[in-house]
Design an enzyme around this catalytic site. Structure first.
Site, PDB file in Angstrom:
ATOM      1  N   GLY A  29      -1.908 -12.614 -20.455  1.00 33.34           N
ATOM      2  CA  GLY A  29      -1.137 -12.397 -19.232  1.00 33.34           C
ATOM      3  C   GLY A  29       0.213 -11.753 -19.475  1.00 33.34           C
ATOM      4  CB  SER A  30       2.692 -10.441 -17.051  1.00 32.55           C
ATOM      5  OG  SER A  30       2.797 -11.624 -16.271  1.00 32.55           O
ATOM      6  CB  ALA A  83       0.473 -21.937 -15.980  1.00 32.79           C
ATOM      7  CG  ASP A  84      -2.513 -17.952 -12.633  1.00 35.48           C
ATOM      8  OD1 ASP A  84      -1.912 -16.870 -12.766  1.00 35.48           O
ATOM      9  OD2 ASP A  84      -3.619 -18.169 -13.146  1.00 35.48           O
ATOM     10  N   GLY A  95      -6.166 -18.710 -15.036  1.00 33.42           N
ATOM     11  CA  GLY A  95      -7.360 -17.895 -14.855  1.00 33.42           C
ATOM     12  C   GLY A  95      -7.213 -16.756 -13.874  1.00 33.42           C
ATOM     13  N   GLY A  96      -5.967 -16.502 -13.441  1.00 37.18           N
ATOM     14  CA  GLY A  96      -5.731 -15.339 -12.592  1.00 37.18           C
ATOM     15  C   GLY A  96      -6.154 -14.053 -13.279  1.00 37.18           C
ATOM     16  CD  GLU A 103      -6.198 -17.933 -20.200  1.00 33.00           C
ATOM     17  OE1 GLU A 103      -5.583 -16.861 -20.110  1.00 33.00           O
ATOM     18  OE2 GLU A 103      -6.341 -18.712 -19.243  1.00 33.00           O
TER      19      GLU A 103
END
Length: 218
Positions: A29-30, A83-84, A95-96, A103
């Site tokens: 992720g970012s 985390a989202d 899980g976005g 993960e």
């Protein structure tokens, strides 16, 4: 401080948990991309990394960080991931980016889960962010019907195939009061690979990027 600057601050702060001569578990992720940039500055001091996605693997290899298959590694001292959403009990929705299964596997192996986020990801109750569920393709309709019975509103994430060759259902309109229980209930549905609730294995340390700097929660 912009949102991306807060993510960057959290990502770089996670370096303090990386042990010399260790193999590091790396998420996706970012925010994690900032951590990978940071990790590259000490690549000579670590043995390498295990990655939870093809995207992170490619980025690490491009920066010269050795990436190992999880099956060739006995243990990981830390797993660093974003985390989202994360609540006060360190339960998360992840899980976005559709990498939730890998993960979850890497997180299970690691001694310590370091969660890195910006302050927009902290919530009191999980569920405003849709809960991703990885599903074997032939079970999509059946699983969706079962998720409706649990009170959710599942939507097929079109055009997305996970690194494992499966599909994602995003479950909307759930106020998740008992994350561990729901994680188990969804995982018990035949055809579900796993879901994006990380409650049975939550975070051990939370690093939050804020306008005032990085806040640590343990």
């Amino acid at each position: 401080m912009t949102q991306d600057e807060m993510k960057k601050a959290a990502g770089w702060a996670a370096l303090q948990y990386v042990e010399k001569d260790s193999i590091v578990g790396v998420g996706t992720g970012s925010t994690v991309n900032h951590f990978i940039d940071a990790l590259a500055t000490m690549k000579a001091d670590i043995d390498g990394a295990v990655s939870s996605s093809e995207a992170s693997t490619e980025k690490m290899k491009s920066l010269g960080i050795p990436v190992y298959d999880l099956n060739s590694v006995d243990d990981l001292s830390v797993y660093v991931d974003g985390a989202d959403e994360i609540n006060g009990h360190m339960d998360m929705i992840k899980g976005g980016g559709a990498a939730l299964t890998r993960e979850k596997i890497v997180a299970a192996v690691a001694d310590k889960f370091i969660c890195i986020v910006d302050n927009t990801k902290q919530v009191d109750i999980l569920g405003e962010f849709p809960l991703p569920v990885e599903v074997i393709p032939m079970a999509r309709s059946y699983v969706a019907r079962q998720l409706v019975k649990l009170g959710g509103d599942p939507v097929y994430r079109e055009g997305v195939v996970t690194d494992n060759g499966n599909i994602i259902l995003d479950v909307y309109n759930m106020k998740i009061m008992t994350p561990k229980e729901l994680e188990e209930q969804i995982n018990a549905i035949v055809g579900v690979v796993t879901n994006g609730l990380f409650a049975m294995r939550g975070a051990d340390v939370l690093l939050v990027g804020t306008p005032e700097g990085v806040k640590t929660v343990k």
